[in-house]
Write an enzyme that holds these catalytic residues in place. Structure first.
Site, PDB file in Angstrom:
ATOM      1  N   HIS A 168     -30.441  59.221  41.734  1.00  0.00           N
ATOM      2  CA  HIS A 168     -31.492  60.193  42.056  1.00  0.00           C
ATOM      3  C   HIS A 168     -32.412  59.541  43.082  1.00  0.00           C
ATOM      4  O   HIS A 168     -33.004  58.500  42.831  1.00  0.00           O
ATOM      5  CB  HIS A 168     -32.290  60.585  40.806  1.00  0.00           C
ATOM      6  CG  HIS A 168     -33.355  61.597  41.093  1.00  0.00           C
ATOM      7  ND1 HIS A 168     -33.140  62.955  41.010  1.00  0.00           N
ATOM      8  CD2 HIS A 168     -34.653  61.445  41.476  1.00  0.00           C
ATOM      9  CE1 HIS A 168     -34.246  63.602  41.320  1.00  0.00           C
ATOM     10  NE2 HIS A 168     -35.179  62.706  41.610  1.00  0.00           N
ATOM     11  N   CYS A 169     -32.510  60.169  44.243  1.00  0.00           N
ATOM     12  CA  CYS A 169     -33.289  59.608  45.344  1.00  0.00           C
ATOM     13  C   CYS A 169     -34.602  60.365  45.492  1.00  0.00           C
ATOM     14  O   CYS A 169     -34.592  61.535  45.893  1.00  0.00           O
ATOM     15  CB  CYS A 169     -32.486  59.676  46.649  1.00  0.00           C
ATOM     16  SG  CYS A 169     -33.333  58.919  48.050  1.00  0.00           S
TER      17      CYS A 169
END
Length: 344
Positions: A168-169
């Site tokens: 998850h960025c």
């Protein structure tokens, strides 16, 4: 005669989807709820490039070559396009099981594991799946009520199972998975080239030099790390967990043993369609609305069902429209008054 048309409110599937996502443009745009760092990414890219195009490119185009600002503009547009494509797309979210499907899976698990004595911990819910002559374990997700496909994982921030989950960025405001990983890689690659380009041709502004200098190490290092993962056909999640480099030294079943083939599969392979159907219309039973009654739609332009037509013919048919068979028989005529007095 007035005609009344009843308009029913349409409920789309994205309005009822579980998880911690936000949707815009009638479900076409899908992002995580935490978007603050994404806005910071936009500000840094737009601010830096605006200063470079407004002040540096004038001197560079006249003194060196007009191709310098043109190439910089191409890198900037490509970086912004891949960033928005990564941030606004479905990363590969797997739908959760319906109640009937979840109950069926529970029955299968109970039939496989048998009755667990009270006070004992139940065995882990795992299925074995063979890929390229190697056993891969499919884990059960207690939130989504499904056995996750290979390489899928549950994101704790978005609260969804994502196919081929990478990470998850927060900088792009979305998960990075099977459906947007190639755009994420192209974004960081183009951003690295843009940062190097601006840093190399910047000659006046110290602020631009500092921003590009500190951004250079992080972005270029991240690009190198993901290039290494693409060459091995591996994800960030698998690298952190040590799935293929642990004590068991299990070989990666997804790698082709060739860097070119791995890069072609990850970056140039067919893009699977989204399985969420975000803009699909929910049935009436699912969105909580009731079907319109016969009285509400009798004056509308909607066609009526045969059942309502029969009900209308038998109970609500006006007198003028009665058939000859249904009309009452005529009453006999009264005898003349004179004949009645003669009989008396």
């Amino acid at each position: 005669m007035s005609v009344m048309v009843v308009r029913k409110k349409v409920t789309r599937k994205w309005e009822k989807l579980p998880g911690r996502n936000t949707f815009c443009c009638d479900g076409r745009v899908m992002m995580a709820r935490q978007k603050g760092i994404f806005y910071l990414t936009l500000f840094l890219i737009l601010g830096t490039c605006t200063l470079f195009f407004a002040f540096e490119c004038r001197y560079l185009a006249v003194q060196l070559s007009p191709a310098i600002p043109v190439f910089a503009a191409m890198l900037f547009l490509f970086s912004m396009a891949t960033l928005l494509r990564t941030s606004f797309s479905d990363p590969g979210v797997i739908p959760r099981a319906l109640p009937d499907e979840a109950a069926f899976i529970e029955m299968e698990i109970e039939a496989t594991n048998g009755a667990v004595p009270q006070g004992q911990r139940p065995p882990p819910r795992i299925k074995n799946f063979q890929i390229n002559n190697q056993i891969v374990k499919l884990k059960y997700c207690y939130t989504c009520k499904i056995f996750r496909p290979p390489r899928a994982s549950h994101c704790s921030i978005c609260d969804n199972c994502v196919e081929r989950f990478d990470h998850h960025c927060p900088w792009v405001g979305n998960c990075v998975g099977k459906r947007n990983y190639r755009y994420f890689y192209l974004f960081i690659l183009s951003l690295s080239l843009l940062t190097i380009y601006v840093f190399a041709f910047n000659i006046v502004y110290v602020a631009l030099i500092l921003i590009c200098f500190f951004t250079l190490w992080s972005v270029v290092g991240l690009t190198g790390f993901h290039t290494f993962l693409v060459a091995l056909n591996q994800t960030t999640n698998e690298d952190i967990k040590g799935s293929w480099t642990g004590k068991n030294r299990v070989q990666n079943p997804y790698s082709h043993g060739n860097i070119v083939k791995n890069c072609c599969e990850v970056l140039c392979g067919p893009l699977p369609p989204s399985v969420l159907d975000r803009r699909g219309i929910l049935p009436l039973e699912e969105n909580g609305s009731r079907p319109p009654s016969t009285q509400e739609t009798s004056s509308s332009l909607l066609p009526q069902s045969p059942a309502s037509t029969e009900h209308m013919n038998s109970n609500e048919m006006p007198e003028d429209s009665c058939t000859p068979e249904e009309m009452p028989p005529p009453e006999p005529p009264e005898p003349p008054q004179e004949a009645t007095e003669a009989e008396k």
